[in-house]
Write a protein that holds these residues in place. Structure first.
Motif, PDB file in Angstrom:
ATOM      1  N   MET A  94      39.136  36.515  32.462  1.00  0.00           N
ATOM      2  CA  MET A  94      39.791  37.614  31.752  1.00  0.00           C
ATOM      3  C   MET A  94      40.472  38.563  32.731  1.00  0.00           C
ATOM      4  SD  MET A  94      37.431  38.701  28.516  1.00  0.00           S
ATOM      5  CE  MET A  94      35.835  38.709  29.290  1.00  0.00           C
ATOM      6  N   ALA A  95      39.787  38.896  33.818  1.00  0.00           N
ATOM      7  CA  ALA A  95      40.349  39.840  34.796  1.00  0.00           C
ATOM      8  C   ALA A  95      41.630  39.300  35.413  1.00  0.00           C
ATOM      9  CB  ALA A  95      39.319  40.144  35.882  1.00  0.00           C
ATOM     10  N   VAL A  96      41.616  38.044  35.810  1.00  0.00           N
ATOM     11  CA  VAL A  96      42.801  37.445  36.437  1.00  0.00           C
ATOM     12  C   VAL A  96      43.965  37.422  35.450  1.00  0.00           C
ATOM     13  CG1 VAL A  96      43.762  35.291  37.355  1.00  0.00           C
ATOM     14  CG2 VAL A  96      41.546  36.115  38.164  1.00  0.00           C
ATOM     15  N   ILE A  97      43.705  36.979  34.236  1.00  0.00           N
ATOM     16  CA  ILE A  97      44.774  36.892  33.244  1.00  0.00           C
ATOM     17  C   ILE A  97      45.310  38.280  32.881  1.00  0.00           C
ATOM     18  CG2 ILE A  97      45.297  36.256  30.849  1.00  0.00           C
ATOM     19  CD1 ILE A  97      43.639  33.723  31.308  1.00  0.00           C
TER      20      ILE A  97
ATOM     21  N   MET B  97      45.816  42.722  48.714  1.00  0.00           N
ATOM     22  CA  MET B  97      44.408  43.033  48.832  1.00  0.00           C
ATOM     23  C   MET B  97      43.949  43.957  47.705  1.00  0.00           C
ATOM     24  SD  MET B  97      41.967  42.233  50.640  1.00  0.00           S
ATOM     25  CE  MET B  97      40.360  42.669  51.113  1.00  0.00           C
ATOM     26  N   LYS B  98      44.860  44.876  47.298  1.00  0.00           N
ATOM     27  CA  LYS B  98      44.516  45.798  46.218  1.00  0.00           C
ATOM     28  C   LYS B  98      44.216  45.037  44.929  1.00  0.00           C
ATOM     29  CE  LYS B  98      46.250  49.666  43.551  1.00  0.00           C
ATOM     30  NZ  LYS B  98      47.404  50.457  43.171  1.00  0.00           N
ATOM     31  N   MET B  99      45.043  44.022  44.618  1.00  0.00           N
ATOM     32  CA  MET B  99      44.834  43.267  43.389  1.00  0.00           C
ATOM     33  C   MET B  99      43.504  42.506  43.434  1.00  0.00           C
ATOM     34  SD  MET B  99      47.235  40.569  41.372  1.00  0.00           S
ATOM     35  CE  MET B  99      47.851  41.418  39.935  1.00  0.00           C
ATOM     36  N   VAL B 100      43.126  41.985  44.611  1.00  0.00           N
ATOM     37  CA  VAL B 100      41.851  41.268  44.749  1.00  0.00           C
ATOM     38  C   VAL B 100      40.695  42.227  44.467  1.00  0.00           C
ATOM     39  CG1 VAL B 100      40.342  40.082  46.380  1.00  0.00           C
ATOM     40  CG2 VAL B 100      42.784  39.561  46.354  1.00  0.00           C
ATOM     41  N   LYS B 101      40.781  43.450  44.988  1.00  0.00           N
ATOM     42  CA  LYS B 101      39.737  44.442  44.740  1.00  0.00           C
ATOM     43  C   LYS B 101      39.675  44.803  43.254  1.00  0.00           C
ATOM     44  CE  LYS B 101      39.707  46.649  49.283  1.00  0.00           C
ATOM     45  NZ  LYS B 101      39.974  47.889  50.027  1.00  0.00           N
ATOM     46  N   GLU B 102      40.838  44.952  42.636  1.00  0.00           N
ATOM     47  CA  GLU B 102      40.883  45.285  41.212  1.00  0.00           C
ATOM     48  C   GLU B 102      40.290  44.165  40.363  1.00  0.00           C
ATOM     49  OE1 GLU B 102      44.916  46.233  40.246  1.00  0.00           O
ATOM     50  OE2 GLU B 102      44.862  48.147  41.305  1.00  0.00           O
ATOM     51  N   VAL B 103      40.625  42.918  40.696  1.00  0.00           N
ATOM     52  CA  VAL B 103      40.089  41.776  39.959  1.00  0.00           C
ATOM     53  C   VAL B 103      38.577  41.693  40.158  1.00  0.00           C
ATOM     54  CG1 VAL B 103      40.042  39.247  39.836  1.00  0.00           C
ATOM     55  CG2 VAL B 103      42.225  40.447  39.871  1.00  0.00           C
ATOM     56  N   ALA B 104      38.116  41.921  41.379  1.00  0.00           N
ATOM     57  CA  ALA B 104      36.674  41.879  41.653  1.00  0.00           C
ATOM     58  C   ALA B 104      35.944  42.966  40.867  1.00  0.00           C
ATOM     59  CB  ALA B 104      36.422  42.030  43.150  1.00  0.00           C
ATOM     60  N   ALA B 105      36.484  44.185  40.891  1.00  0.00           N
ATOM     61  CA  ALA B 105      35.861  45.285  40.151  1.00  0.00           C
ATOM     62  C   ALA B 105      35.864  45.004  38.653  1.00  0.00           C
ATOM     63  CB  ALA B 105      36.583  46.595  40.444  1.00  0.00           C
TER      64      ALA B 105
ATOM     65  N   LYS C 105      46.069  37.768  26.198  1.00  0.00           N
ATOM     66  CA  LYS C 105      44.677  37.874  25.719  1.00  0.00           C
ATOM     67  C   LYS C 105      44.299  36.639  24.905  1.00  0.00           C
ATOM     68  CE  LYS C 105      44.945  42.018  27.346  1.00  0.00           C
ATOM     69  NZ  LYS C 105      46.307  42.034  27.823  1.00  0.00           N
ATOM     70  N   VAL C 106      45.232  36.170  24.104  1.00  0.00           N
ATOM     71  CA  VAL C 106      44.990  34.948  23.329  1.00  0.00           C
ATOM     72  C   VAL C 106      44.806  33.767  24.274  1.00  0.00           C
ATOM     73  CG1 VAL C 106      45.995  33.362  21.644  1.00  0.00           C
ATOM     74  CG2 VAL C 106      46.190  35.828  21.296  1.00  0.00           C
ATOM     75  N   ALA C 107      45.613  33.705  25.326  1.00  0.00           N
ATOM     76  CA  ALA C 107      45.481  32.636  26.322  1.00  0.00           C
ATOM     77  C   ALA C 107      44.128  32.711  27.024  1.00  0.00           C
ATOM     78  CB  ALA C 107      46.613  32.723  27.343  1.00  0.00           C
ATOM     79  N   ALA C 108      43.688  33.924  27.362  1.00  0.00           N
ATOM     80  CA  ALA C 108      42.385  34.093  28.016  1.00  0.00           C
ATOM     81  C   ALA C 108      41.261  33.626  27.097  1.00  0.00           C
ATOM     82  CB  ALA C 108      42.175  35.545  28.417  1.00  0.00           C
ATOM     83  N   MET C 109      41.331  34.021  25.827  1.00  0.00           N
ATOM     84  CA  MET C 109      40.297  33.609  24.877  1.00  0.00           C
ATOM     85  C   MET C 109      40.306  32.097  24.701  1.00  0.00           C
ATOM     86  SD  MET C 109      39.633  34.871  21.018  1.00  0.00           S
ATOM     87  CE  MET C 109      38.233  34.297  20.087  1.00  0.00           C
ATOM     88  N   GLY C 110      41.485  31.520  24.588  1.00  0.00           N
ATOM     89  CA  GLY C 110      41.591  30.073  24.450  1.00  0.00           C
ATOM     90  C   GLY C 110      41.018  29.346  25.654  1.00  0.00           C
TER      91      GLY C 110
END
Length: 140
Positions: free
Chosen positions: A43-46, A1-9, A84-89
């Protein structure tokens, strides 16, 4: 649940940064708030997954007999930069002209500055929230 909150924020902060940069900075172009939100979510998930994976590989590398610290540094760098390169791609492939990063190094600099801005703002908000939660409540 903590990771979901962090990704949402991180996604909310990322959306604000992406749209703000899209308005104020010629190196970032975002067609709509929705595109900025989906890009920020990607970006947040990656970023969160890569940091979690980096922690696992870091612990593994430090258990090695030879060159433990060198292996840790190399794998950490490869994971964090590569993600980061994967996220940008992924963003470029998925959204094409709707979300673009331009400028030096084919937009990589703008993309990294965007990610760093998101992480700095997220860190500042987190530290402020922790400080606020730790303050004792005055009795009336």
């Amino acid at each position: 649940m903590k990771m979901v909150k962090e990704v949402a924020a991180c996604s909310v902060i990322g959306t604000v940064v992406m749209v703000g940069y899209g308005v104020a900075w010629s190196w970032v172009s975002v067609a709509s708030i929705g595109m900025g939100a989906v890009s920020a979510l990607i970006m947040a998930v990656i970023v969160k997954l890569s940091v979690a994976f980096e922690k696992i590989t870091s612990a593994f590398c430090l258990q090695q007999q030879s060159w433990a610290k060198a292996k840790r540094v190399l794998t950490s760098w490869l994971i964090l930069v590569g993600s980061k390169v994967a996220a940008m791609g992924a963003i470029v492939i998925l959204f094409g002209d709707q979300v673009q990063f331009s400028g030096p190094v084919s937009g990589v600099l703008a993309f990294y500055l965007t990610i760093v801005s998101i992480l700095i703002i997220e860190s500042l908000i987190s530290k402020t929230a922790k400080r606020y939660r730790q303050q004792p409540v005055a009795a009336e």
